[in-house]
Scaffold this motif. Structure first.
Motif, short mmCIF file in Angstrom:
data_model
loop_
_atom_site.label_atom_id
_atom_site.label_comp_id
_atom_site.label_asym_id
_atom_site.label_seq_id
_atom_site.Cartn_x
_atom_site.Cartn_y
_atom_site.Cartn_z
N ASP A 164 0.81 -1.22 0.00
CA ASP A 164 0.00 0.00 0.00
C ASP A 164 0.84 1.27 0.00
N ASP A 177 -16.21 -1.82 3.85
CA ASP A 177 -16.29 -0.75 4.85
C ASP A 177 -14.93 -0.57 5.51
N ASN A 178 -14.86 0.31 6.50
CA ASN A 178 -13.57 0.63 7.13
C ASN A 178 -12.95 -0.54 7.86
N THR A 208 -17.73 5.33 5.97
CA THR A 208 -16.67 5.47 4.98
C THR A 208 -16.48 4.14 4.28
N TYR A 209 -16.48 4.16 2.97
CA TYR A 209 -16.38 2.94 2.17
C TYR A 209 -15.17 3.04 1.22
N ASN A 210 -14.53 1.91 1.01
CA ASN A 210 -13.39 1.83 0.11
C ASN A 210 -13.80 1.08 -1.15
N ARG A 251 -12.46 -0.57 -4.81
CA ARG A 251 -11.33 -1.04 -5.61
C ARG A 251 -11.79 -1.17 -7.06
N THR A 286 -7.70 2.67 -6.24
CA THR A 286 -8.66 2.59 -5.15
C THR A 286 -9.20 3.98 -4.85
N ASP A 287 -10.32 4.02 -4.15
CA ASP A 287 -10.97 5.29 -3.86
C ASP A 287 -11.70 5.17 -2.53
N GLU A 288 -11.87 6.30 -1.85
CA GLU A 288 -12.59 6.32 -0.58
C GLU A 288 -13.81 7.22 -0.71
N THR A 320 -17.25 8.81 1.34
CA THR A 320 -17.92 9.04 2.62
C THR A 320 -19.41 9.23 2.38
#
Length: 266
Positions: free
Chosen positions: A89, A161-162, A192-194, A196, A206-208, A210
């Motif tokens: 990462d 999720d986180n 907050t969600y990630n 891919r 990747t992106d985050e 809210t």
């Protein structure tokens, strides 16, 4: 002449004896991974079960001295196998050398494989994310972007999720002719969600995102679910504007009828 041959035989036997007396170890790793993807390392060894060893990851940029970026300790299983995983990462996109750490308790024979090279590649230019970074929760989360990956065809989406809990599984979304793609994923609530974004070769980026609660007393903007490219969308049914005036029209009709019955007098 015979003495020379005899000496060569003795030296060869000594070499074989030295190789046999050392422990053997070998491992495999992918030749490349996308930046952010883990590097799985699997190996075998003649170390005794329960013995431990280490493997060190060095950044090996051309023209620079190797720099240690991580190391992992492994334990030999009863069948001689072992494995570790390196998390990339925070790694730069460049070449890395994975090398066995020295262990004086287990000298290695010359047939051992003690290093491998892995290329970490930044593939993020292959996908431009247009997903809104902050969204009101309406039961779903809108995801969109433009794919420049030469793989084309589809984009693979994964949402977590986180805590790392999977939300939607792996979603295959078609890419339109202009490279655009869109999808709406159901999410359990604000948080907050990630996300891919991958293609057939692996991770792109990747992106985050809210997701926040809608403001109290204020109608929340609707996050309209966008169907995958190529799918047909049924427009939402809305009340025609003339219907909004029906109550006033009805009152007007009653008044006009009463006026006519009185002969047009008020």
């Amino acid at each position: 002449m015979r003495i020379s041959v005899f000496i060569l035989v003795i030296l060869a036997a000594c070499a074989l004896s030295g190789t046999a007396s050392g422990y053997l170890i070998s491992f495999e790793a992918p030749s490349w991974v996308s930046a952010g993807e883990p590097i799985p390392v699997t190996g075998t060894s003649t170390f005794p079960p329960g013995a431990q060893g280490s493997i060190i990851a060095y950044r090996a940029m051309p023209g620079n001295l190797p720099v240690s970026v991580d190391y992992q300790v492994f334990t030999i299983q009863p069948d001689g196998s072992w494995e570790v995983t390196f998390n990339t990462d925070t790694w730069m996109a460049t070449s890395y050398k994975l090398e066995m750490g020295k262990n004086s308790n287990y000298p290695l024979g010359s047939s051992s494989v003690t290093f491998r090279y892995v290329e970490v590649i930044d593939r993020s230019p292959g996908c431009v994310v247009t997903t809104p970074a902050t969204q009101y929760w309406q039961g779903n989360m809108a995801i969109s972007g433009v794919a420049h990956s030469p793989e084309g065809g589809n984009i693979l989406l994964e949402v977590s999720d986180n805590s790392g809990r999977d939300i939607c599984g792996t979603i295959t979304v078609p890419v339109a002719a202009d490279g655009s793609f869109a999808f709406s994923c159901s999410v359990p609530g604000p948080g907050t969600y990630n996300v891919r974004y991958s293609d057939e070769k692996g991770l792109l980026t990747t992106d985050e995102v809210t997701v926040i609660p809608a403001p109290a007393g204020i109608p929340a903007p609707t996050v309209t679910p966008v169907p995958p490219a190529g799918a047909t969308e049924t427009p939402a049914q809305s009340t025609p504007a003339p219907l909004a005036a029906l109550p006033g029209a009805a009152l007007g009709a009653v008044y006009l009828s009463a006026w006519r019955r009185k002969g047009g007098k008020t």
